[in-house]
Design an enzyme around this catalytic site. Sequence first.
Site, PDB file in Angstrom:
ATOM      1  CG  ASN A  72      45.456  -5.221 -62.870  1.00  0.00           C
ATOM      2  OD1 ASN A  72      46.143  -4.210 -63.040  1.00  0.00           O
ATOM      3  ND2 ASN A  72      45.450  -5.882 -61.730  1.00  0.00           N
ATOM      4  CD  GLU A 173      48.223  -0.919 -61.357  1.00  0.00           C
ATOM      5  OE1 GLU A 173      48.208  -2.164 -61.215  1.00  0.00           O
ATOM      6  OE2 GLU A 173      47.590  -0.158 -60.608  1.00  0.00           O
ATOM      7  CD  GLU A 292      44.005   1.725 -61.350  1.00  0.00           C
ATOM      8  OE1 GLU A 292      44.044   1.059 -60.281  1.00  0.00           O
ATOM      9  OE2 GLU A 292      44.251   1.236 -62.467  1.00  0.00           O
ATOM     10  CD  GLN A 353      37.246  -0.730 -61.011  1.00  0.00           C
ATOM     11  OE1 GLN A 353      36.203  -1.060 -61.550  1.00  0.00           O
ATOM     12  NE2 GLN A 353      38.294  -1.532 -60.962  1.00  0.00           N
TER      13      GLN A 353
END
Length: 502
Positions: A72, A173, A292, A353
């Site tokens: 993001n 995204e 992800e 992550q």
Amino acid sequence: MAQARISVDPDRPIGEIHRRLYGSFVEHMGRCVYTGIFEPGHPAADEHGLRQDVMELVRELGVTTVRYPGGNFVSNYRWEDGVGPVAERPRRLELAWHTTEPNTFGTDEFMEWCRQADIEPMMAINLGTRGETEAVELLDYVNGTASTQVSDRRRANGHPEPYGVRMWCLGNEMDGPWQVGHKNAEDYAYLALSTARAMRMVDSGLELVACGSAAWEMPTFGDWERTVLDLAYDEVDYISLHRYVDPGTQDRASFLAAGVDLDRFIEGVIATADAVGAKHRSDKKIMLSVDEWNVWRLSEWTAIEGTFDPDDWPEAAPRIEDRYTGADALVVGGLLISLLRHADRVKAAAQAQLVNVIAPIMTERGGRAWRQTIFHPFAIASRIARGRAYDAVVASPRTPTERFGEVDALDAVVTWDEDSSTGSLLALNRSLDEPVELSAALGGLGVSRVSGARIIAPTDLDAVNTADEPEAVVPVPHEVDLVDGLATTVLPPASWLAVELA
């Protein structure tokens, strides 16, 4: 005792396992960068501010590629802010995670970190608030060989040689309404197409990843992929998918069967991509980038996400620092089996992550670094599961789940590398209360011995690793017999096994 059998046809491999399948993700979020991989002044930091204690753990984890800088974060990021003299870099409001971004770590620092860790960088570009011009300029800064204003800026910053980054993500995204610059499918598709064409004018050999749905629960799933690929099929090489598994929203038996969910998602994306390819009468196959994936207590994050003080923009504030359990380690091991089972089409993946933020590695500011429970299945698989993946045909007892009904108690995949004559058997016993006696017919691959076996079988599925007790959940040696190519062993309830074959 329940019995399970595995057979492998050596003439029917699934596909080559791409080294990028063992990727990870570094985002400017929480303490992933600042006090994670980068902490000037830390006793273990080098002259670049890179924590070498973390670097050693990253090497042990076996990470091959890292996606950067988001996430993001990238959808409001100005890459120019993170290059040049550090004292001249601006501080900015970071909208995605409600923090202040100091920009003391940027593109060149990341490339130095990748060089030291022997990791291939995968770059993401901002298609939220920016577009073709900024993407081409970043590409020129990173890879440019001609003398231009942008590539000369890289040289002036002390980096004369281009970095040669091959893989680029066209945004992040973009179907998510939480994303800065969120777009509908058509608007994103046209922007991705025009950006891809512009980037290929600079370098036709790039590998480009188009944004797929952020989750298959998204109302846009399927239609989004179809729309994007229908327009951009000839210009992109991958479609992305993201998958997080939340243990707080399901019973534990369903949680351990999370691979069923990931399998369905992957196969749905493949089916959609291939339908578009058939419509275009194309011989090209779009590959998948699961860039992800992880266990994430998302329900805990959403409960606090809207509570931040609008007047308080902290720097490197902790964000989603999940403490992983023994059960979480088993699920990560199962998700790795699912990724390997689709090695013919999943050619890149990134566990999200790497440090502190839903991460296998944790650090203290100014202090220690340690391995979370989910570190271990990834580190083992990245080391031994190479070469080709083979479909392990499993005859297994069934175990009940609330979410998926009855599923196979045993999930497994087999790998074999002909060049080194080594391979692996990875197996997960999803049953919470029944051991499984396993026999695996592996002689057809040329397997003649077991060179090692380790198992994660926590006595307490809620146990966590901490800085003070970093080995509460670790893999331990396990006995596996091999006679005439038939491997036999017993998997305790709720366990993940990794067998090294030779």
